[in-house]
Design a protein around this motif. Structure first.
Motif, PDB file in Angstrom:
ATOM      1  N   THR A   1       0.551  -1.325   0.040  1.00 30.99           N
ATOM      2  CA  THR A   1       0.137  -0.091  -0.210  1.00 30.99           C
ATOM      3  C   THR A   1       1.006   1.098  -0.169  1.00 30.99           C
ATOM      4  O   THR A   1       0.185   2.617  -0.176  1.00 30.99           O
ATOM      5  CB  THR A   1      -1.040  -0.263   1.162  1.00 30.99           C
ATOM      6  N   THR A   2       1.981   1.163   0.542  1.00 33.61           N
ATOM      7  CA  THR A   2       2.799   2.272   0.354  1.00 33.61           C
ATOM      8  C   THR A   2       4.629   2.108  -0.261  1.00 33.61           C
ATOM      9  O   THR A   2       5.098   0.574  -0.451  1.00 33.61           O
ATOM     10  CB  THR A   2       3.411   2.696   1.733  1.00 33.61           C
ATOM     11  N   ALA A   3       5.196   2.553  -0.953  1.00 36.78           N
ATOM     12  CA  ALA A   3       6.558   2.442  -2.105  1.00 36.78           C
ATOM     13  C   ALA A   3       6.736   3.703  -1.665  1.00 36.78           C
ATOM     14  O   ALA A   3       6.528   4.681  -1.462  1.00 36.78           O
ATOM     15  CB  ALA A   3       5.885   2.303  -3.553  1.00 36.78           C
TER      16      ALA A   3
ATOM     17  N   GLU B   1       8.075   8.480  -0.556  1.00 34.91           N
ATOM     18  CA  GLU B   1       6.614   8.089  -0.406  1.00 34.91           C
ATOM     19  C   GLU B   1       5.840   8.101  -1.329  1.00 34.91           C
ATOM     20  O   GLU B   1       5.591   9.096  -1.731  1.00 34.91           O
ATOM     21  CB  GLU B   1       6.314   7.500   1.203  1.00 34.91           C
ATOM     22  N   ARG B   2       5.022   6.699  -1.468  1.00 36.66           N
ATOM     23  CA  ARG B   2       4.022   6.878  -2.664  1.00 36.66           C
ATOM     24  C   ARG B   2       2.984   6.400  -1.856  1.00 36.66           C
ATOM     25  O   ARG B   2       3.147   4.648  -1.467  1.00 36.66           O
ATOM     26  CB  ARG B   2       3.625   6.432  -3.980  1.00 36.66           C
ATOM     27  N   THR B   3       1.978   6.467  -0.928  1.00 39.88           N
ATOM     28  CA  THR B   3       0.584   5.837  -0.455  1.00 39.88           C
ATOM     29  C   THR B   3      -1.002   5.448  -1.437  1.00 39.88           C
ATOM     30  O   THR B   3      -1.186   6.275  -1.722  1.00 39.88           O
ATOM     31  CB  THR B   3       1.059   6.235   0.690  1.00 39.88           C
ATOM     32  N   ASN B   4      -1.294   4.880  -1.584  1.00 39.31           N
ATOM     33  CA  ASN B   4      -2.607   4.320  -1.591  1.00 39.31           C
ATOM     34  C   ASN B   4      -2.995   4.644  -0.417  1.00 39.31           C
ATOM     35  O   ASN B   4      -3.789   3.914   0.591  1.00 39.31           O
ATOM     36  CB  ASN B   4      -3.062   3.556  -2.444  1.00 39.31           C
ATOM     37  N   ALA B   5      -3.428   5.258  -0.686  1.00 44.61           N
ATOM     38  CA  ALA B   5      -4.330   5.894   1.022  1.00 44.61           C
ATOM     39  C   ALA B   5      -5.425   4.955   1.372  1.00 44.61           C
ATOM     40  O   ALA B   5      -6.008   5.214   2.681  1.00 44.61           O
ATOM     41  CB  ALA B   5      -4.700   7.338   0.923  1.00 44.61           C
ATOM     42  N   VAL B   6      -6.647   4.491   0.072  1.00 45.88           N
ATOM     43  CA  VAL B   6      -7.585   3.944   0.235  1.00 45.88           C
ATOM     44  C   VAL B   6      -7.083   2.582   0.843  1.00 45.88           C
ATOM     45  O   VAL B   6      -7.410   1.822   1.449  1.00 45.88           O
ATOM     46  CB  VAL B   6      -8.563   3.992  -0.672  1.00 45.88           C
ATOM     47  N   ALA B   7      -6.489   2.137   0.022  1.00 54.47           N
ATOM     48  CA  ALA B   7      -6.228   0.753   0.262  1.00 54.47           C
ATOM     49  C   ALA B   7      -5.580   0.548   1.838  1.00 54.47           C
ATOM     50  O   ALA B   7      -5.752  -0.421   2.361  1.00 54.47           O
ATOM     51  CB  ALA B   7      -5.271   0.347  -0.488  1.00 54.47           C
TER      52      ALA B   7
ATOM     53  N   ALA C   1      -5.987   2.474   4.181  1.00 50.92           N
ATOM     54  CA  ALA C   1      -7.096   2.176   5.721  1.00 50.92           C
ATOM     55  C   ALA C   1      -7.755   1.439   5.404  1.00 50.92           C
ATOM     56  O   ALA C   1      -8.126   0.842   6.424  1.00 50.92           O
ATOM     57  CB  ALA C   1      -8.017   4.439   4.930  1.00 50.92           C
ATOM     58  N   MET C   2      -7.915   0.328   4.623  1.00 48.04           N
ATOM     59  CA  MET C   2      -8.244  -0.504   4.301  1.00 48.04           C
ATOM     60  C   MET C   2      -8.276  -1.740   5.054  1.00 48.04           C
ATOM     61  O   MET C   2      -8.780  -2.888   6.039  1.00 48.04           O
ATOM     62  CB  MET C   2      -9.418  -1.553   3.202  1.00 48.04           C
ATOM     63  N   TRP C   3      -6.711  -2.145   4.457  1.00 47.89           N
ATOM     64  CA  TRP C   3      -5.901  -2.907   4.773  1.00 47.89           C
ATOM     65  C   TRP C   3      -4.434  -3.013   6.043  1.00 47.89           C
ATOM     66  O   TRP C   3      -4.142  -4.012   6.397  1.00 47.89           O
ATOM     67  CB  TRP C   3      -5.398  -3.655   3.423  1.00 47.89           C
ATOM     68  N   GLY C   4      -4.264  -1.618   6.007  1.00 40.39           N
ATOM     69  CA  GLY C   4      -3.163  -1.350   7.235  1.00 40.39           C
ATOM     70  C   GLY C   4      -2.001  -1.626   6.437  1.00 40.39           C
ATOM     71  O   GLY C   4      -2.264  -1.376   4.650  1.00 40.39           O
ATOM     72  N   ARG C   5      -0.951  -1.027   6.974  1.00 41.92           N
ATOM     73  CA  ARG C   5       0.297  -0.333   5.870  1.00 41.92           C
ATOM     74  C   ARG C   5       1.469  -1.494   5.435  1.00 41.92           C
ATOM     75  O   ARG C   5       1.248  -2.147   6.925  1.00 41.92           O
ATOM     76  CB  ARG C   5       1.565   0.382   6.356  1.00 41.92           C
ATOM     77  N   ARG C   6       1.452  -1.567   4.200  1.00 43.23           N
ATOM     78  CA  ARG C   6       2.184  -2.998   3.814  1.00 43.23           C
ATOM     79  C   ARG C   6       3.362  -2.061   2.775  1.00 43.23           C
ATOM     80  O   ARG C   6       2.845  -1.384   1.577  1.00 43.23           O
ATOM     81  CB  ARG C   6       0.957  -3.878   3.205  1.00 43.23           C
ATOM     82  N   GLU C   7       4.576  -1.866   3.068  1.00 43.16           N
ATOM     83  CA  GLU C   7       5.593  -1.596   2.397  1.00 43.16           C
ATOM     84  C   GLU C   7       6.126  -2.285   1.229  1.00 43.16           C
ATOM     85  O   GLU C   7       6.271  -3.206   1.392  1.00 43.16           O
ATOM     86  CB  GLU C   7       6.520  -1.085   3.322  1.00 43.16           C
ATOM     87  N   VAL C   8       6.766  -1.848   0.620  1.00 43.83           N
ATOM     88  CA  VAL C   8       7.493  -2.034  -0.789  1.00 43.83           C
ATOM     89  C   VAL C   8       8.595  -0.839  -0.896  1.00 43.83           C
ATOM     90  O   VAL C   8       8.611   0.172  -1.478  1.00 43.83           O
ATOM     91  CB  VAL C   8       6.646  -2.837  -2.248  1.00 43.83           C
ATOM     92  N   LEU C   9      10.076  -1.540  -1.417  1.00 44.57           N
ATOM     93  CA  LEU C   9      11.065  -0.867  -1.591  1.00 44.57           C
ATOM     94  C   LEU C   9      11.065  -1.132  -3.361  1.00 44.57           C
ATOM     95  O   LEU C   9      11.435  -2.116  -4.064  1.00 44.57           O
ATOM     96  CB  LEU C   9      12.226  -1.693  -1.147  1.00 44.57           C
ATOM     97  N   VAL C  10      10.501  -0.001  -4.113  1.00 40.90           N
ATOM     98  CA  VAL C  10      11.176   0.431  -5.351  1.00 40.90           C
ATOM     99  C   VAL C  10      12.453   1.003  -5.375  1.00 40.90           C
ATOM    100  O   VAL C  10      12.473   1.898  -5.732  1.00 40.90           O
ATOM    101  CB  VAL C  10      10.452   1.016  -6.056  1.00 40.90           C
TER     102      VAL C  10
END
Length: 386
Positions: A235-237, A252-258, A260-269
């Motif tokens: 949900t956050t890159a 940092e880029r975040t999909n705020a809607v996702a 809010a629904m699923w919790g923070r899930r990070e990925v490194l790009v």
């Protein structure tokens, strides 16, 4: 119920009497793919005489060709007693004429033999419908090399679809570039013109009738529904990080809607930290789309007297499906399945949606809109586009 089975030779000439004594019929037509069919019948000698490797079967339902094409397989079963005694039972399987087109190879230059090829790709940039006609004509139609022409195949007139697109193809089955070029705008199929003894390749617009054609358990025309939703992988890159000192810029880029629904899930790009901010943002947004939550919708819907194929909807038509009391989504009809029994009538059903998972079908806009209404959180992070 009005089902007629005819057998023709390769020149589309009917070779015998209609097979009116059939016992079962099972046929499926598909969106932008070849259909298939099968019938069973007593193996009377006059029917056996019609069945040959070079022959074809035409299934007519309510005076319209439902599916027509070459015989792929036939089997005769006999026994000294029981249901297969006497003349025995004959099972015939055939495919849609469209298979003859889709099985052609897409030549880089269709005008040349394989040995003469000097380029790697055939390319199209323009009207999708006209591109499909050009691609089929050059590889399987009247404009193809003589040895590659599908016998009796002609191209019907374009319908006026204005959507544009690009495709390049070379040395792959023709159905692959055809589907890429068709996109979500154009359907294609073959049908048989009985009077003129022609196989017509047709294109048609994929229309939206979701406000008119509806399926649901409450409406009595839905027999199966599968709706699966899977959490996003990210949900956050966090984008950037390559380089040292001032070059080690990270955003940092975040999909705020996702989130809010699923919790923070990070990925490194990993990207060069000195790249322009817009490129880093784009890379993050693309990663979030790839890693977004996925949905899968698959249904099986009954035909009813007031909502039938093809009178009210067609292959590729966008229709509505009720998922629950307050949620209705729309998806395309992917296939129509016809089953008929000589002693028990017929049943036609439509499959809406596919078995493939997607993270961005059009009907998700409704799901996401509902979620936004429920979860207004006033976050300050910028949501990823898409």
């Amino acid at each position: 119920m009005a089902i007629t089975l005819l057998v023709t030779d390769r020149d589309l000439t009917v070779v015998g009497d209609p097979i009116a004594c059939w016992e079962t019929v099972d046929a499926t037509v598909r969106l932008n793919a070849a259909g298939s069919a099968q019938f069973t019948t007593p193996a009377h000698p006059w029917i056996r005489e019609q069945i040959d490797a070079a022959h074809r079967v035409v299934l007519i339902r309510d005076r319209r060709v439902f599916i027509a094409g070459p015989i792929e397989e036939y089997q005769i079963e006999q026994s000294d007693d029981g249901e297969n005694s006497g003349d025995g039972k004959l099972t015939v399987t055939w495919t849609d004429d469209l298979a003859l087109v889709l099985r052609r190879q897409a030549y880089p230059n269709p005008a040349l033999t394989p040995e003469e090829q000097t380029t790697d790709y055939w390319e199209w940039d323009g009207n999708r419908e006209l591109g499909l006609h050009a691609l089929v004509d050059a590889n399987a139609g009247p404009g193809a090399r003589p040895e590659r022409q599908v016998p009796h195949l002609v191209l019907d007139s374009p319908t006026g679809i204005t959507a544009t697109g690009k495709v390049s193809s070379g040395w792959e089955l023709l159905g692959e570039p055809m589907n890429r070029l068709a996109g979500d705008d154009v359907g294609f199929r073959t049908t048989q013109d009985m009077a003129a003894k022609r196989i017509l390749f047709q294109t048609f617009p994929l229309v939206d009738k979701s406000d008119k054609v509806r399926f649901g358990f409450g409406l009595g025309n839905l027999r199966y529904l599968s709706f699966k939703r899977e959490a996003p992988r990210a949900t956050t890159a966090i984008v950037g990080g390559q380089g040292e000192g001032a070059d080690r810029y990270v955003i940092e880029r975040t999909n705020a809607v996702a989130e809010a629904m699923w919790g923070r899930r990070e990925v490194l790009v990993s990207r060069n930290g000195s790249d322009p901010v817009e490129e880093l943002e784009t890379a993050g947004d693309e990663q979030l789309r790839d890693d977004g939550e996925t949905y899968q919708l698959q249904t099986s819907a009954w035909d009813t007297p007031d909502q039938r194929y093809p009178e009210h909807y067609d292959i590729g038509t966008r229709v509505s499906v009720a998922l629950g009391p307050n949620l209705q989504v729309s998806e395309r009809v992917q296939l129509v399945h016809l089953q008929a029994w000589a002693t028990a009538g017929e049943l036609a059903s439509a499959m809406v949606g596919t078995q493939e998972e997607s993270n961005d079908p059009l009907w998700l806009r409704r799901v996401r809109a509902l979620e936004r209404e429920v979860s207004r959180l006033g976050r300050t992070t910028r949501p990823a586009s898409g």
